[in-house]
Design a protein around this motif. Structure first.
Motif, PDB file in Angstrom:
ATOM      1  N   HIS A  48      57.334  11.211  37.915  1.00 31.03           N
ATOM      2  CA  HIS A  48      58.256  11.952  38.788  1.00 31.03           C
ATOM      3  C   HIS A  48      57.772  11.914  40.239  1.00 31.03           C
ATOM      4  O   HIS A  48      56.567  11.948  40.508  1.00 31.03           O
ATOM      5  CB  HIS A  48      58.354  13.405  38.308  1.00 31.03           C
ATOM      6  N   SER A  49      58.722  11.835  41.164  1.00 30.76           N
ATOM      7  CA  SER A  49      58.379  11.765  42.594  1.00 30.76           C
ATOM      8  C   SER A  49      57.535  12.956  43.033  1.00 30.76           C
ATOM      9  O   SER A  49      56.614  12.814  43.848  1.00 30.76           O
ATOM     10  CB  SER A  49      59.654  11.690  43.436  1.00 30.76           C
ATOM     11  N   MET A  50      57.841  14.136  42.502  1.00 29.74           N
ATOM     12  CA  MET A  50      57.067  15.323  42.872  1.00 29.74           C
ATOM     13  C   MET A  50      55.642  15.233  42.364  1.00 29.74           C
ATOM     14  O   MET A  50      54.699  15.673  43.031  1.00 29.74           O
ATOM     15  CB  MET A  50      57.741  16.584  42.336  1.00 29.74           C
ATOM     16  N   ASP A  51      55.457  14.644  41.177  1.00 29.69           N
ATOM     17  CA  ASP A  51      54.104  14.463  40.649  1.00 29.69           C
ATOM     18  C   ASP A  51      53.297  13.526  41.544  1.00 29.69           C
ATOM     19  O   ASP A  51      52.108  13.749  41.792  1.00 29.69           O
ATOM     20  CB  ASP A  51      54.147  13.906  39.221  1.00 29.69           C
ATOM     21  N   ILE A  52      53.954  12.481  42.020  1.00 24.80           N
ATOM     22  CA  ILE A  52      53.266  11.553  42.926  1.00 24.80           C
ATOM     23  C   ILE A  52      52.895  12.265  44.229  1.00 24.80           C
ATOM     24  O   ILE A  52      51.776  12.116  44.736  1.00 24.80           O
ATOM     25  CB  ILE A  52      54.153  10.324  43.227  1.00 24.80           C
ATOM     26  N   ALA A  53      53.814  13.061  44.752  1.00 23.05           N
ATOM     27  CA  ALA A  53      53.550  13.786  46.007  1.00 23.05           C
ATOM     28  C   ALA A  53      52.396  14.767  45.836  1.00 23.05           C
ATOM     29  O   ALA A  53      51.535  14.899  46.713  1.00 23.05           O
ATOM     30  CB  ALA A  53      54.806  14.526  46.467  1.00 23.05           C
ATOM     31  N   GLU A  54      52.348  15.452  44.682  1.00 28.86           N
ATOM     32  CA  GLU A  54      51.294  16.431  44.438  1.00 28.86           C
ATOM     33  C   GLU A  54      49.921  15.779  44.331  1.00 28.86           C
ATOM     34  O   GLU A  54      48.910  16.346  44.727  1.00 28.86           O
ATOM     35  CB  GLU A  54      51.591  17.221  43.159  1.00 28.86           C
TER      36      GLU A  54
END
Length: 474
Positions: A48-54
């Protein structure tokens, strides 16, 4: 991909911790080392994009650039929008002009405005030269609004309809707008007149379920209660969303013209920042606009900067406590037992004051407390203060009797406890209200400042009552 990783990826709709991305990090680095970019592309497609950002901070600079370029265009924009400002700046410094232009042109208008707000003027001019003219004009418009207003929260990407549209025609317009990237988060649609003034609105659900030939003017719900003026404070926006359970709300100017919308995701972020800022201020730390202290990225300098100033200020205030004890040194020498109860008296007073202060601050934040009902609130708190003072004073009296067996000393402790509780609650109520009245953040005068006031005045009350009731002190 193994079963454990698939289970993690399937939870991608929630905001995850960096450990989710860390689970994939060894495999990502292994694929980077052998330059197996196709397999790496397939791997990160399932994250998920949010997982990558985190987990972005876990990557080395060259790894960040490679992974970013392997993402699909849509996911690259999503990732960029969710990165911290420092990481966004890094990518802007290291990507090509074509890539930068594509990302900036496709970003949500409100996210793009937040990015440009913190960029140096020289960088802004350079980026403007790469962007489409309509997107540049949009950024300039949004940057004109003050930071703490609804205008700084809104997006200009929304669907505009006319009252004589049928439901079928309106749905087609929504589909066209979404395909063209003019409306990404659609919860409601809004209807305007020929002067662009807001007439009303309806939810997407109501539009989809309406008979195809029904005119929008027959479907509209009244928008008067939910529209937000572009100059309204952010706090009022949060209150409106909470009160009416909104997913989005139209934003209008002083002429009632529709200029944008605010969506729930922006309000959730706003509430989070406000809550963070208030918690830090109650604890007497620099709020920094609601920016979180995250131990994974925080430095010693940041911690000291946000804490030391208030600690020094409170220390100076607490010098008065020592002055009071010095003044009544003779009383302490004559009746040493007086010192036994000082911590109990002051701690209880501080706790009572903080309870009242936090309740009032929260009421001010939610709109439950305002200057129209302030006397009702004060009356409730005063009555409660006297009842609690009586209860706590009785407990303190009994405790003093058990410890010392001296009725007069116990009367001093009990009566002082009661008065300190009343003083603390009144202070906890009045300080936030006073600060709100003069335009300060109510959280600024709460917490430790209330405790400091109670400590100083409480000691004076304690020794004055002791001098009055204990003959040995006269």
């Amino acid at each position: 991909m193994d079963a454990q990783k698939e289970q993690v990826v399937n939870k991608g709709s929630r905001r995850s911790t960096p450990s989710v991305f860390a689970l994939f990090l060894p495999e990502i680095r292994e694929l980077l080392a052998v330059k197996n970019f196709q397999e790496l592309k397939n791997l990160i497609r399932g994250v998920h994009s949010m997982d990558i950002a985190e987990g972005w901070r876990l990557l080395e600079p060259n790894e960040k650039l490679l992974i970013f370029k392997l993402l699909s265009f849509k996911r690259a924009v999503e990732l960029f929008e969710n990165l911290r400002f420092e990481e966004q700046s890094f990518l802007l410094d290291n990507l090509g002009s074509v890539e930068i232009a594509s990302i900036l042109n496709e970003m949500a208008s409100d996210e793009r405005a937040h990015l440009f707000k913190d960029l140096p003027e020289k960088i802004i001019k350079k980026l403007f030269s790469l962007m489409k003219k309509e997107e540049v004009d949009d950024v300039r418009t949004l940057l004109k609004f003050e930071e703490n207003t609804a205008g700084s929260l809104m997006t200009t990407e929304f669907v505009i309809l006319k009252k004589d549209f049928t439901a079928r025609k309106a749905i087609l317009r929504v589909q066209e707008s979404h395909k063209a990237g003019q409306a990404k988060n659609i919860y409601s649609v809004y209807v305007v007149d020929d002067e662009h003034r807001l007439i009303g609105g309806l939810s997407l659900q109501d539009l989809i379920t309406a008979p195809p030939d029904m005119l929008l003017k027959d479907l509209l719900s009244h928008a008067e209660l939910i529209k937000i003026n572009v100059n309204s404070p952010k706090e009022d926006v949060a209150i409106q969303f909470s009160r009416y359970d909104l997913l989005d709300a139209p934003v209008v100017n002083d002429s009632d013209q529709l200029v944008g919308i605010i969506t729930i995701d922006d309000v959730v972020d706003l509430i989070h920042r406000q809550a963070t800022a208030e918690i830090y201020e109650i604890g007497k730390m620099g709020p920094a606009g609601g920016k979180e202290i995250r131990y994974e990225t925080a430095s010693v300098g940041e911690l000291v900067k946000r804490r030391a100033g208030w600690l020094i200020a409170l220390l100076i205030i607490d010098f008065m406590t020592g002055k009071v004890l010095k003044t009544y040194e003779g009383s302490l020498t004559a009746v040493v037992a007086l010192t036994f109860f000082i911590p109990m008296l002051l701690d209880t007073g501080g706790n009572a004051g903080n309870q009242a202060a936090i309740t009032i601050i929260r009421g001010l934040a939610t709109g439950d407390v305002n200057f129209k009902n302030v006397w009702k609130v004060a009356r409730l708190e005063i009555i409660a203060a006297f009842i609690m003072a009586l209860i706590v004073a009785s407990v303190a009296f009994v405790r003093a009797v058990m410890l010392q067996g001296d009725i007069m000393l116990s009367l001093v402790v009990g009566s002082t406890m009661g008065l300190i509780v009343i003083l603390a609650i009144l202070t906890g109520v009045c300080l936030p209200l006073f600060s709100k009245k003069i335009g300060l953040d109510p959280a600024v005068l709460a917490g430790p400042i209330t405790t400091s006031v109670v400590d100083i005045v409480g000691l004076i009350i304690y020794f004055k009552i002791a001098q009055f009731l204990i003959p040995a002190l006269n």
